[in-house]
Scaffold this motif. Sequence first.
Motif, PDB file in Angstrom:
ATOM      1  N   GLY A  72       0.933  -1.243  -0.129  1.00 17.47           N
ATOM      2  CA  GLY A  72      -0.233  -0.096  -0.080  1.00 17.47           C
ATOM      3  C   GLY A  72       0.901   1.389   0.051  1.00 17.47           C
ATOM      4  N   PHE A  73       0.621   2.122   0.832  1.00 12.04           N
ATOM      5  CA  PHE A  73       1.010   3.538   0.870  1.00 12.04           C
ATOM      6  C   PHE A  73       1.625   3.970   2.376  1.00 12.04           C
ATOM      7  CE2 PHE A  73      -2.264   3.032  -2.238  1.00 12.04           C
ATOM      8  CZ  PHE A  73      -1.514   3.602  -3.116  1.00 12.04           C
ATOM      9  N   THR A  74       2.933   4.034   2.378  1.00 13.82           N
ATOM     10  CA  THR A  74       3.742   4.097   3.837  1.00 13.82           C
ATOM     11  C   THR A  74       4.204   5.340   3.980  1.00 13.82           C
ATOM     12  OG1 THR A  74       4.488   1.802   3.604  1.00 13.82           O
ATOM     13  CG2 THR A  74       5.522   3.240   5.077  1.00 13.82           C
ATOM     14  N   PHE A  75       3.962   5.903   5.355  1.00 20.97           N
ATOM     15  CA  PHE A  75       4.439   7.128   5.822  1.00 20.97           C
ATOM     16  C   PHE A  75       4.954   6.934   7.415  1.00 20.97           C
ATOM     17  CE2 PHE A  75      -0.011   6.581   7.283  1.00 20.97           C
ATOM     18  CZ  PHE A  75       0.139   7.067   8.677  1.00 20.97           C
ATOM     19  N   PHE A  76       5.686   7.713   7.974  1.00 22.01           N
ATOM     20  CA  PHE A  76       6.533   7.427   9.310  1.00 22.01           C
ATOM     21  C   PHE A  76       5.914   8.718  10.204  1.00 22.01           C
ATOM     22  CE2 PHE A  76       8.707   5.088   6.305  1.00 22.01           C
ATOM     23  CZ  PHE A  76       9.122   3.966   7.070  1.00 22.01           C
ATOM     24  N   THR A  77       5.724   8.372  11.496  1.00 25.09           N
ATOM     25  CA  THR A  77       5.408   9.404  12.275  1.00 25.09           C
ATOM     26  C   THR A  77       5.645   8.894  13.913  1.00 25.09           C
ATOM     27  OG1 THR A  77       3.343  10.757  12.965  1.00 25.09           O
ATOM     28  CG2 THR A  77       3.236   8.232  12.821  1.00 25.09           C
ATOM     29  N   ASN A  78       5.611   9.866  14.737  1.00 22.29           N
ATOM     30  CA  ASN A  78       5.580   9.751  16.306  1.00 22.29           C
ATOM     31  C   ASN A  78       4.460   8.896  16.604  1.00 22.29           C
ATOM     32  OD1 ASN A  78       5.446  10.077  18.904  1.00 22.29           O
ATOM     33  ND2 ASN A  78       6.919  11.666  19.005  1.00 22.29           N
ATOM     34  N   ALA A  79       4.181   7.749  17.113  1.00 27.68           N
ATOM     35  CA  ALA A  79       3.037   7.183  17.374  1.00 27.68           C
ATOM     36  C   ALA A  79       2.549   7.587  18.668  1.00 27.68           C
ATOM     37  CB  ALA A  79       3.443   5.604  17.616  1.00 27.68           C
ATOM     38  N   GLU A  80       3.055   8.482  19.578  1.00 25.73           N
ATOM     39  CA  GLU A  80       2.703   9.226  20.618  1.00 25.73           C
ATOM     40  C   GLU A  80       1.883  10.572  20.267  1.00 25.73           C
ATOM     41  OE1 GLU A  80       5.554   9.200  23.677  1.00 25.73           O
ATOM     42  OE2 GLU A  80       5.445   6.818  23.997  1.00 25.73           O
ATOM     43  N   SER A  81       1.709  11.147  19.252  1.00 28.08           N
ATOM     44  CA  SER A  81       1.332  12.317  18.809  1.00 28.08           C
ATOM     45  C   SER A  81      -0.291  11.910  18.577  1.00 28.08           C
ATOM     46  CB  SER A  81       1.773  12.434  17.361  1.00 28.08           C
ATOM     47  OG  SER A  81       1.326  11.477  16.257  1.00 28.08           O
ATOM     48  N   ARG A  82      -0.894  13.051  18.264  1.00 25.66           N
ATOM     49  CA  ARG A  82      -2.478  12.929  18.184  1.00 25.66           C
ATOM     50  C   ARG A  82      -2.954  11.936  17.342  1.00 25.66           C
ATOM     51  NH1 ARG A  82      -6.942  17.759  16.382  1.00 25.66           N
ATOM     52  NH2 ARG A  82      -8.663  16.216  16.462  1.00 25.66           N
ATOM     53  N   LYS A  83      -2.168  11.962  15.982  1.00 26.41           N
ATOM     54  CA  LYS A  83      -2.602  10.802  14.948  1.00 26.41           C
ATOM     55  C   LYS A  83      -2.052   9.562  15.144  1.00 26.41           C
ATOM     56  CE  LYS A  83       1.402  11.845  11.810  1.00 26.41           C
ATOM     57  NZ  LYS A  83       1.999  13.303  12.740  1.00 26.41           N
ATOM     58  N   GLY A  84      -0.980   9.359  15.935  1.00 28.41           N
ATOM     59  CA  GLY A  84      -0.693   8.154  16.349  1.00 28.41           C
ATOM     60  C   GLY A  84      -1.677   7.559  17.297  1.00 28.41           C
ATOM     61  N   GLY A  85      -2.037   8.340  18.438  1.00 19.61           N
ATOM     62  CA  GLY A  85      -3.115   7.826  19.193  1.00 19.61           C
ATOM     63  C   GLY A  85      -4.490   7.542  18.568  1.00 19.61           C
ATOM     64  N   GLU A  86      -4.844   8.203  17.710  1.00 21.81           N
ATOM     65  CA  GLU A  86      -5.902   7.905  16.928  1.00 21.81           C
ATOM     66  C   GLU A  86      -5.878   6.630  16.127  1.00 21.81           C
ATOM     67  OE1 GLU A  86      -7.032  11.546  14.583  1.00 21.81           O
ATOM     68  OE2 GLU A  86      -7.880  12.418  16.384  1.00 21.81           O
ATOM     69  N   ILE A  87      -4.793   6.614  15.450  1.00 25.83           N
ATOM     70  CA  ILE A  87      -4.514   5.250  14.580  1.00 25.83           C
ATOM     71  C   ILE A  87      -4.468   4.121  15.569  1.00 25.83           C
ATOM     72  CG2 ILE A  87      -2.651   3.800  13.367  1.00 25.83           C
ATOM     73  CD1 ILE A  87      -1.679   6.529  12.258  1.00 25.83           C
ATOM     74  N   ARG A  88      -3.652   4.196  16.701  1.00 31.70           N
ATOM     75  CA  ARG A  88      -3.894   2.929  17.434  1.00 31.70           C
ATOM     76  C   ARG A  88      -5.220   2.681  18.044  1.00 31.70           C
ATOM     77  NH1 ARG A  88       1.012   0.955  16.973  1.00 31.70           N
ATOM     78  NH2 ARG A  88       2.812   2.158  18.043  1.00 31.70           N
ATOM     79  N   ALA A  89      -6.245   3.531  18.025  1.00 28.07           N
ATOM     80  CA  ALA A  89      -7.495   3.370  18.576  1.00 28.07           C
ATOM     81  C   ALA A  89      -8.502   3.012  17.463  1.00 28.07           C
ATOM     82  CB  ALA A  89      -8.063   4.586  19.270  1.00 28.07           C
ATOM     83  N   ASN A  90      -8.200   3.529  16.321  1.00 29.27           N
ATOM     84  CA  ASN A  90      -9.095   3.293  14.918  1.00 29.27           C
ATOM     85  C   ASN A  90      -8.129   3.148  13.708  1.00 29.27           C
ATOM     86  OD1 ASN A  90     -10.923   3.150  13.115  1.00 29.27           O
ATOM     87  ND2 ASN A  90     -11.783   5.202  13.608  1.00 29.27           N
ATOM     88  N   LEU A  91      -8.098   1.788  13.388  1.00 29.10           N
ATOM     89  CA  LEU A  91      -6.930   1.840  12.170  1.00 29.10           C
ATOM     90  C   LEU A  91      -7.378   2.176  10.763  1.00 29.10           C
ATOM     91  CD1 LEU A  91      -5.598  -1.919  13.011  1.00 29.10           C
ATOM     92  CD2 LEU A  91      -4.349   0.270  13.321  1.00 29.10           C
ATOM     93  N   GLN A  92      -8.700   2.474  10.792  1.00 26.94           N
ATOM     94  CA  GLN A  92      -9.324   3.008   9.426  1.00 26.94           C
ATOM     95  C   GLN A  92      -8.809   4.396   9.280  1.00 26.94           C
ATOM     96  OE1 GLN A  92     -10.827   0.917   7.232  1.00 26.94           O
ATOM     97  NE2 GLN A  92     -10.616  -0.711   8.528  1.00 26.94           N
ATOM     98  N   ALA A  93      -8.250   4.716   7.825  1.00 25.84           N
ATOM     99  CA  ALA A  93      -7.894   5.972   7.448  1.00 25.84           C
ATOM    100  C   ALA A  93      -8.090   6.245   6.049  1.00 25.84           C
ATOM    101  CB  ALA A  93      -6.377   6.083   8.045  1.00 25.84           C
TER     102      ALA A  93
END
Length: 217
Positions: A72-93
């Motif tokens: 698919g399509f890959t990006f990198f980020t701080n998983a403790e950021s707002r988006k990181g927290g949302e990704i951990r809680a809801n994987l749909q994007a």
Amino acid sequence: MNDNSGLDSAQLADSVIPAGADPFVLFDDWFAAASDSEPNDPNAMALATATPDGAPSVRMVLLKGHGAEEGGFTFFTNAESRKGGEIRANLQASLLFHWKSLRRQIRIDGPLVEVTPQRADAYFHSRPYKSQVGSAASDQSRPLESRQDYLDRVKALWAEHEASGQVPRPKHWTGFTLNPQRIEFWIDRDNRLHDRRLFTLEGAGDALSWSDTLLYP
């Protein structure tokens, strides 16, 4: 009276987004054209995430890998950021690429999967030393008392690791790959006679395949 007299042949032309195409190959073609024409960050994309109760947020990130072999399509980020927290809680994007000079955009929906630690390490250490320091020193999205506090962290990390020229990757700094379920290609045409084709992943296991359909603009 000809009620089409105000429309030219280009506006009335059939879809130029090929039916039955492999959407990954089509993305490659469009991305290559954008890389030749866009002066700044042709790999910039809007990433939309949401909380479990559906509150959305969106921001720009950079595409760092793509294709069927990539998953698919890959990006990198701080998983403790707002988006990181949302990704951990809801994987749909959702992702959105918009290349204004080409008058094209691509929308991509699907679940996110975290990259391996080895992949995260490799990408983190491929970045310039300054970028490694800046990322490692940041508690992304969290309140900051003063900018000087952040700069002090940057200076301390810089001094600590300057000899090696490499900062250990923080465990919370990682990457995610969006596994596409829907990819929509859009071409701007005059008078809102836009060209849209949606590719949808169907089936399961070895029987997965892409179907496509035109959409009204």
